[in-house]
Design a protein around this motif. Sequence first.
Motif, PDB file in Angstrom:
ATOM      1  N   UNK A 125       0.839  -1.199   0.000  1.00 58.09           N
ATOM      2  CA  UNK A 125       0.000   0.000   0.000  1.00 58.09           C
ATOM      3  C   UNK A 125       0.878   1.254   0.000  1.00 58.09           C
ATOM      4  N   UNK A 126       1.860   1.299   0.887  1.00 57.00           N
ATOM      5  CA  UNK A 126       2.752   2.469   0.968  1.00 57.00           C
ATOM      6  C   UNK A 126       3.521   2.629  -0.341  1.00 57.00           C
ATOM      7  N   UNK A 127       4.008   1.532  -0.913  1.00 56.14           N
ATOM      8  CA  UNK A 127       4.742   1.609  -2.172  1.00 56.14           C
ATOM      9  C   UNK A 127       3.856   2.138  -3.290  1.00 56.14           C
ATOM     10  N   UNK A 128       2.589   1.757  -3.286  1.00 56.19           N
ATOM     11  CA  UNK A 128       1.660   2.258  -4.294  1.00 56.19           C
ATOM     12  C   UNK A 128       1.512   3.770  -4.192  1.00 56.19           C
ATOM     13  N   UNK A 129       1.479   4.271  -2.979  1.00 58.85           N
ATOM     14  CA  UNK A 129       1.427   5.727  -2.796  1.00 58.85           C
ATOM     15  C   UNK A 129       2.708   6.378  -3.305  1.00 58.85           C
ATOM     16  N   UNK A 130       3.841   5.678  -3.197  1.00 55.78           N
ATOM     17  CA  UNK A 130       5.083   6.198  -3.753  1.00 55.78           C
ATOM     18  C   UNK A 130       4.991   6.344  -5.263  1.00 55.78           C
ATOM     19  N   UNK A 131       4.422   5.342  -5.916  1.00 58.90           N
ATOM     20  CA  UNK A 131       4.226   5.416  -7.364  1.00 58.90           C
ATOM     21  C   UNK A 131       3.309   6.579  -7.716  1.00 58.90           C
ATOM     22  N   UNK A 132       2.243   6.757  -6.938  1.00 59.45           N
ATOM     23  CA  UNK A 132       1.300   7.839  -7.204  1.00 59.45           C
ATOM     24  C   UNK A 132       1.949   9.207  -6.962  1.00 59.45           C
ATOM     25  N   UNK A 133       2.867   9.287  -6.011  1.00 61.94           N
ATOM     26  CA  UNK A 133       3.562  10.555  -5.775  1.00 61.94           C
ATOM     27  C   UNK A 133       4.423  10.926  -6.984  1.00 61.94           C
ATOM     28  N   UNK A 134       5.069   9.930  -7.590  1.00 58.57           N
ATOM     29  CA  UNK A 134       5.829  10.198  -8.819  1.00 58.57           C
ATOM     30  C   UNK A 134       4.887  10.692  -9.917  1.00 58.57           C
ATOM     31  N   UNK A 135       3.735  10.032 -10.033  1.00 56.33           N
ATOM     32  CA  UNK A 135       2.750  10.452 -11.032  1.00 56.33           C
ATOM     33  C   UNK A 135       2.266  11.873 -10.753  1.00 56.33           C
ATOM     34  N   UNK A 136       2.097  12.213  -9.487  1.00 59.50           N
ATOM     35  CA  UNK A 136       1.701  13.569  -9.126  1.00 59.50           C
ATOM     36  C   UNK A 136       2.755  14.579  -9.559  1.00 59.50           C
ATOM     37  N   UNK A 137       4.017  14.259  -9.330  1.00 64.90           N
ATOM     38  CA  UNK A 137       5.096  15.173  -9.713  1.00 64.90           C
ATOM     39  C   UNK A 137       5.127  15.372 -11.220  1.00 64.90           C
ATOM     40  N   UNK A 138       4.985  14.296 -11.981  1.00 69.73           N
ATOM     41  CA  UNK A 138       5.030  14.398 -13.441  1.00 69.73           C
ATOM     42  C   UNK A 138       3.826  15.166 -13.969  1.00 69.73           C
ATOM     43  N   UNK A 139       2.639  14.834 -13.479  1.00 70.54           N
ATOM     44  CA  UNK A 139       1.434  15.528 -13.953  1.00 70.54           C
ATOM     45  C   UNK A 139       1.463  16.994 -13.560  1.00 70.54           C
ATOM     46  N   UNK A 140       2.075  17.303 -12.412  1.00 74.09           N
ATOM     47  CA  UNK A 140       2.206  18.696 -12.000  1.00 74.09           C
ATOM     48  C   UNK A 140       3.074  19.487 -12.949  1.00 74.09           C
ATOM     49  N   UNK A 141       4.169  18.894 -13.389  1.00 73.41           N
ATOM     50  CA  UNK A 141       5.034  19.566 -14.356  1.00 73.41           C
ATOM     51  C   UNK A 141       4.298  19.764 -15.686  1.00 73.41           C
ATOM     52  N   UNK A 142       3.586  18.731 -16.137  1.00 68.34           N
ATOM     53  CA  UNK A 142       2.875  18.838 -17.414  1.00 68.34           C
ATOM     54  C   UNK A 142       1.748  19.864 -17.354  1.00 68.34           C
ATOM     55  N   UNK A 143       1.193  20.055 -16.175  1.00 67.35           N
ATOM     56  CA  UNK A 143       0.085  20.995 -16.023  1.00 67.35           C
ATOM     57  C   UNK A 143       0.547  22.443 -15.925  1.00 67.35           C
TER      58      UNK A 143
END
Length: 494
Positions: free
Chosen positions: A142-160
Amino acid sequence: MASSIWPKSSKARVDRSLSAHSVMGLAISAVMFIICLSGTVAVFEDEIGWWENPASAAVETVSPATAQTTARNVIAAQPGTTHLYLYLPRENWPRYVAGGDDGLQTVTPGGELSGEYETPWNDFLIDLHYYLNLPASFGMIVVATFGVMLIAMAISGFLAHPRIFRDAFRFRRKGQARLIQADLHNRLSVWTAPFTIVVAGTGAMIGLFAVVALVLAQTSFDGDTRALSEAIFGEEPAMDETPTRLAEVDAALLNLSVVAPDADPFLVIVHDPGTAGQHVSIYGEHHDRLVYGEMYNFDAAGNYTGHTGFSDGELGQQIAMSTYRVHFGDFGGLPVKLAYFVFGIALCIIIAAGMNIYFLKRREAGRPMPGFEAAWSALVWGTPALLTLALLAALVGLPAVFLGWLFWAGLVAASAACAVRGNAIQSGALMRIILAVALSLSVIIHAARFIPSYTNPYIWITSAGLLGLGVCVLSIKGGAISVRAPRQALRPAD
């Protein structure tokens, strides 16, 4: 005019990225904040453990002869143990701890077992960050999945935000509250992006190792997970349970100083001690490498039989053994740990500001959510407050198993109560008062329990730092995070 290094983005792609960023943020912010804050504090897990229970005398070095004496004492105390562990002192951890399957004890400079090694709050903190206090195997995924989502958040934030680099040093401190929060969120996101991606990525690698291992075992090792484990961690010698005398730990340590003089031993493991199949593994730290340590192997007589290859083996093996130290900043000494702490706090502010932006946008649109704003403010400040209340409970004797219940039940109750009240500023202020009081009481109780240990500068400096933190917390004004936003921006609608 110089062109931007960031590629041009269409309005549609920016809108889609911003939408994805917002949806993910709403879905994960609360749990992500708890994971990030607990991880930020856990950077100092070794130092916290030393402060939490400093009853035993500091041990700076352990001789091979003393290590052998300790090993015999552990076997006498736990004759049926299948593994024997000696945790030797390290630079930031002047303790000597040993034990077996039934637990660890502190050890005197002479090698005598001196009492249970109990750091319940430190154990709770690590369990919270690693597993969210869930069952270990499930919680880590579960915690590792949140780590993956945090990376996705960082990437989507840059693209936005196609102008994110051009505006990297733009920070409005006055004016519309939402723009202040947006600048804080975006600027910190840019400055801390390498840290965020590296820490989230290594955390995901650590947590998802079990899942990846199952896949790799099926694809590359014909479903044999043992073969995969041996490929990474080295092959175990065949078991032979015929009783015999204990392995010569002292000889192994002496031989290590010959075959690897630059390796600083910090963990000795005797596998199947007291049997004919026993062998010794010694983890040696290489201060110029990021790997957790190289594992040097010895037979029962202390003869060197080879090393596993964590420091010079296959690239994947070296990467796997470097993730822990990179994730927790366990390299480079205190300066790196302090840097990780600062970046970790910045990441927590980014998360808090992101949710503040959402709530302020709703206010501007005439659709305020005062209850949710207050609950969010209570969670942001209630998380450190409940962590500190758990520390206070541990210092007065509450077992580690109950600290998780105290934290989660208290956090849910505080957030729910503040949601009913519906005032974000008052909720944050109340949680900060609780945090400051709990910090002060923790230091007072700690001093009363361990006053003889305050001759150690590290102990009283840590306590003084906690008191100073309490003073700083009380000086903070505003809502969920420390910014000079207009009070009406976070006040419930009339």
